[in-house]
Design a protein around this motif. Structure first.
Motif, PDB file in Angstrom:
ATOM      1  N   MET A   1      -2.797 -12.177   3.806  1.00  0.00           N
ATOM      2  CA  MET A   1      -3.488 -12.650   5.121  1.00  0.00           C
ATOM      3  C   MET A   1      -4.833 -13.007   5.044  1.00  0.00           C
ATOM      4  SD  MET A   1      -4.057  -9.821   8.255  1.00  0.00           S
ATOM      5  CE  MET A   1      -2.303  -9.334   8.369  1.00  0.00           C
ATOM      6  N   PRO A   2      -4.924 -14.560   5.617  1.00  0.00           N
ATOM      7  CA  PRO A   2      -6.482 -14.813   5.514  1.00  0.00           C
ATOM      8  C   PRO A   2      -7.426 -14.004   6.379  1.00  0.00           C
ATOM      9  CG  PRO A   2      -4.656 -16.679   6.499  1.00  0.00           C
ATOM     10  CD  PRO A   2      -3.866 -15.191   6.269  1.00  0.00           C
ATOM     11  N   GLU A   3      -8.324 -13.973   5.767  1.00  0.00           N
ATOM     12  CA  GLU A   3      -9.433 -12.938   6.345  1.00  0.00           C
ATOM     13  C   GLU A   3      -9.795 -13.516   7.770  1.00  0.00           C
ATOM     14  OE1 GLU A   3     -12.633 -11.256   4.518  1.00  0.00           O
ATOM     15  OE2 GLU A   3     -11.984 -11.770   2.457  1.00  0.00           O
ATOM     16  N   ALA A   4      -9.640 -14.790   7.898  1.00  0.00           N
ATOM     17  CA  ALA A   4     -10.150 -15.059   9.351  1.00  0.00           C
ATOM     18  C   ALA A   4      -8.993 -14.996  10.447  1.00  0.00           C
ATOM     19  CB  ALA A   4      -9.991 -16.785   9.404  1.00  0.00           C
ATOM     20  N   ALA A   5      -8.027 -14.593   9.888  1.00  0.00           N
ATOM     21  CA  ALA A   5      -6.733 -14.214  10.867  1.00  0.00           C
ATOM     22  C   ALA A   5      -6.773 -12.530  11.094  1.00  0.00           C
ATOM     23  CB  ALA A   5      -5.299 -14.550  10.380  1.00  0.00           C
ATOM     24  N   MET A   6      -7.528 -11.845  10.272  1.00  0.00           N
ATOM     25  CA  MET A   6      -7.622 -10.381  10.268  1.00  0.00           C
ATOM     26  C   MET A   6      -8.260  -9.771  11.584  1.00  0.00           C
ATOM     27  SD  MET A   6      -8.571  -9.017   6.370  1.00  0.00           S
ATOM     28  CE  MET A   6      -7.671  -9.867   5.209  1.00  0.00           C
ATOM     29  N   SER A   7      -8.042  -8.690  12.108  1.00  0.00           N
ATOM     30  CA  SER A   7      -8.689  -7.889  12.976  1.00  0.00           C
ATOM     31  C   SER A   7      -9.819  -7.291  12.577  1.00  0.00           C
ATOM     32  CB  SER A   7      -7.570  -6.731  13.625  1.00  0.00           C
ATOM     33  OG  SER A   7      -7.555  -5.664  12.690  1.00  0.00           O
ATOM     34  N   PRO A   8     -10.779  -6.919  13.313  1.00  0.00           N
ATOM     35  CA  PRO A   8     -11.931  -6.210  12.660  1.00  0.00           C
ATOM     36  C   PRO A   8     -11.548  -4.755  12.009  1.00  0.00           C
ATOM     37  CG  PRO A   8     -12.420  -6.652  15.126  1.00  0.00           C
ATOM     38  CD  PRO A   8     -10.816  -6.999  14.820  1.00  0.00           C
ATOM     39  N   GLU A   9     -10.369  -4.212  12.215  1.00  0.00           N
ATOM     40  CA  GLU A   9     -10.035  -2.980  11.697  1.00  0.00           C
ATOM     41  C   GLU A   9      -9.300  -3.563  10.239  1.00  0.00           C
ATOM     42  OE1 GLU A   9      -8.795  -3.692  14.651  1.00  0.00           O
ATOM     43  OE2 GLU A   9      -9.837  -2.233  15.733  1.00  0.00           O
ATOM     44  N   GLN A  10      -8.683  -4.640  10.119  1.00  0.00           N
ATOM     45  CA  GLN A  10      -7.996  -4.917   8.937  1.00  0.00           C
ATOM     46  C   GLN A  10      -9.078  -5.228   7.994  1.00  0.00           C
ATOM     47  OE1 GLN A  10      -5.539  -7.807  10.676  1.00  0.00           O
ATOM     48  NE2 GLN A  10      -3.854  -6.730  10.135  1.00  0.00           N
ATOM     49  N   ALA A  11     -10.141  -6.036   8.562  1.00  0.00           N
ATOM     50  CA  ALA A  11     -11.239  -6.634   7.813  1.00  0.00           C
ATOM     51  C   ALA A  11     -12.156  -5.280   7.021  1.00  0.00           C
ATOM     52  CB  ALA A  11     -12.300  -7.617   8.294  1.00  0.00           C
ATOM     53  N   MET A  12     -12.097  -4.397   7.980  1.00  0.00           N
ATOM     54  CA  MET A  12     -12.843  -3.112   7.529  1.00  0.00           C
ATOM     55  C   MET A  12     -12.276  -2.492   6.457  1.00  0.00           C
ATOM     56  SD  MET A  12     -14.104   0.046   9.681  1.00  0.00           S
ATOM     57  CE  MET A  12     -12.349   1.099   9.821  1.00  0.00           C
ATOM     58  N   VAL A  13     -10.985  -2.380   6.522  1.00  0.00           N
ATOM     59  CA  VAL A  13     -10.146  -1.823   5.451  1.00  0.00           C
ATOM     60  C   VAL A  13     -10.278  -2.571   4.243  1.00  0.00           C
ATOM     61  CG1 VAL A  13      -7.782  -1.427   4.536  1.00  0.00           C
ATOM     62  CG2 VAL A  13      -8.454  -0.598   6.774  1.00  0.00           C
ATOM     63  N   CYS A  14     -10.453  -3.713   4.099  1.00  0.00           N
ATOM     64  CA  CYS A  14     -10.468  -4.832   2.980  1.00  0.00           C
ATOM     65  C   CYS A  14     -11.815  -4.475   2.507  1.00  0.00           C
ATOM     66  CB  CYS A  14     -10.270  -6.249   3.354  1.00  0.00           C
ATOM     67  SG  CYS A  14      -8.489  -6.598   3.681  1.00  0.00           S
ATOM     68  N   ALA A  15     -12.982  -4.481   3.159  1.00  0.00           N
ATOM     69  CA  ALA A  15     -14.160  -4.334   2.928  1.00  0.00           C
ATOM     70  C   ALA A  15     -14.464  -2.801   2.132  1.00  0.00           C
ATOM     71  CB  ALA A  15     -15.133  -4.357   3.766  1.00  0.00           C
ATOM     72  N   GLU A  16     -13.745  -1.851   2.554  1.00  0.00           N
ATOM     73  CA  GLU A  16     -13.796  -0.512   1.914  1.00  0.00           C
ATOM     74  C   GLU A  16     -13.284  -0.347   0.651  1.00  0.00           C
ATOM     75  OE1 GLU A  16     -12.148   2.873   4.166  1.00  0.00           O
ATOM     76  OE2 GLU A  16     -13.430   2.368   5.915  1.00  0.00           O
ATOM     77  N   ALA A  17     -11.982  -1.115   0.619  1.00  0.00           N
ATOM     78  CA  ALA A  17     -11.373  -1.345  -0.736  1.00  0.00           C
ATOM     79  C   ALA A  17     -12.392  -1.995  -1.729  1.00  0.00           C
ATOM     80  CB  ALA A  17     -10.075  -2.003  -0.617  1.00  0.00           C
ATOM     81  N   ARG A  18     -12.686  -3.125  -1.326  1.00  0.00           N
ATOM     82  CA  ARG A  18     -13.811  -3.739  -2.479  1.00  0.00           C
ATOM     83  C   ARG A  18     -14.817  -3.312  -2.968  1.00  0.00           C
ATOM     84  NH1 ARG A  18     -12.858  -8.319   1.358  1.00  0.00           N
ATOM     85  NH2 ARG A  18     -11.349  -9.369   1.045  1.00  0.00           N
ATOM     86  N   SER A  19     -15.481  -2.258  -1.828  1.00  0.00           N
ATOM     87  CA  SER A  19     -16.505  -1.817  -2.386  1.00  0.00           C
ATOM     88  C   SER A  19     -16.205  -0.363  -2.951  1.00  0.00           C
ATOM     89  CB  SER A  19     -17.484  -1.490  -1.010  1.00  0.00           C
ATOM     90  OG  SER A  19     -16.809  -0.188  -0.131  1.00  0.00           O
ATOM     91  N   GLY A  20     -15.143  -0.017  -3.265  1.00  0.00           N
ATOM     92  CA  GLY A  20     -14.693   1.103  -4.097  1.00  0.00           C
ATOM     93  C   GLY A  20     -14.591   1.074  -5.351  1.00  0.00           C
TER      94      GLY A  20
END
Length: 187
Positions: A1-20
Motif C-alpha cells: 500500500m503506497p504511503e500516500a494512500a494510507m489513512s492516518p491510522e495506517q500511517a501511524m502503525v507503520c511509523a510505530e513499527a519503523r521506530s521499534g
C-alpha cells in the motif's frame, strides 16, 4: 500500500513499527493494515515476543522455526532461518526441522522448546510430563511466553500464507513438497 494512500491510522502503525526494534514494517503488517487497530496491536505483540521475553533469542527462533515448518510458511521460514543462525542455532538443527526430523539439540532447554512446540502444534496439547519438563527448564513465565510465541507466529504464518506475502522471493526449497507448490493457491 503506497504511503500516500494510507489513512492516518495506517500511517501511524507503520511509523510505530519503523521506530521499534525491527526498524521496519514486518511482512504480515502489509495485510493487517487493512484493519489498522489489529495491525497496531499485533505488531506490538510481536515486538514483545521477539525482543522482550525471558527466553534467549536462540530459543525463540527455534520455536518460530518449528512453527514456520508446521505451517510451511516460506516467508516466515526464510526470515527466521537467518535469524536463527545469527542467534546461534546450528545449520544441522535447522535442516532437521525443515526435513521434519527430530534435531540433535545441544541442551535440555532447546530440547524442551522443540518438544513443547511440536506437541502444541501437532496436537494442541502438552501432557503433564512435558509441562513439568518445560517449567523445570523455562519456569512458568518462560512456558507462558513460549506458548505466546507459538500462538503469535501461527497468526503470522497463516497471514503470510493466506495473502502469499513474500512469495515468490522467499520460497524455501527445503520446505517444498511437490504435491503443494508454494504460490499455488487452492480453491
Amino acid at each position: 500500500m503506497p504511503e500516500a494512500a494510507m489513512s492516518p491510522e495506517q500511517a501511524m502503525v507503520c511509523a510505530e513499527a519503523r521506530s521499534g526494534p525491527r526498524g521496519k514494517i514486518p511482512a504480515p503488517t502489509i495485510a493487517w493494515l487493512r484493519s489498522p487497530e489489529l495491525a497496531r496491536r499485533a505488531q506490538k505483540l510481536g515486538e514483545l515476543l521477539r525482543f522482550d521475553t525471558s527466553l534467549e533469542p536462540h530459543l525463540t527462533e527455534l520455536a518460530i522455526l518449528v512453527c514456520g515448518r508446521h505451517w510451511t510458511s516460506h516467508h516466515e521460514w526464510t526470515a527466521h532461518k537467518a535469524l536463527g543462525l545469527k542467534a546461534g542455532l546450528e545449520p544441522e538443527v535447522i535442516a532437521d526441522i525443515a526435513a521434519r526430523r527430530v534435531p540433535r539439540l545441544r541442551c535440555e532447554r532447546q530440547r524442551v522448546v522443540h518438544d513443547v512446540s511440536l506437541a502444541l502444534l501437532t496436537s494442541g496439547r502438552i501432557g503433564a510430563k512435558l509441562y513439568e519438563r518445560g517449567t523445570a527448564q523455562l519456569g512458568e513465565q518462560g512456558m507462558v511466553e513460549l506458548v505466546g510465541v507459538l500462538g503469535y507466529y501461527c497468526l503470522v504464518a497463516l497471514t503470510l500464507n493466506a495473502f502469499e506475502l513474500g512469495i515468490p522471493d522467499s520460497i524455501a526449497p527445503e520446505l517444498e513438497d511437490p504435491r503443494f507448490p508454494a504460490g499455488a493457491q487452492t480453491t
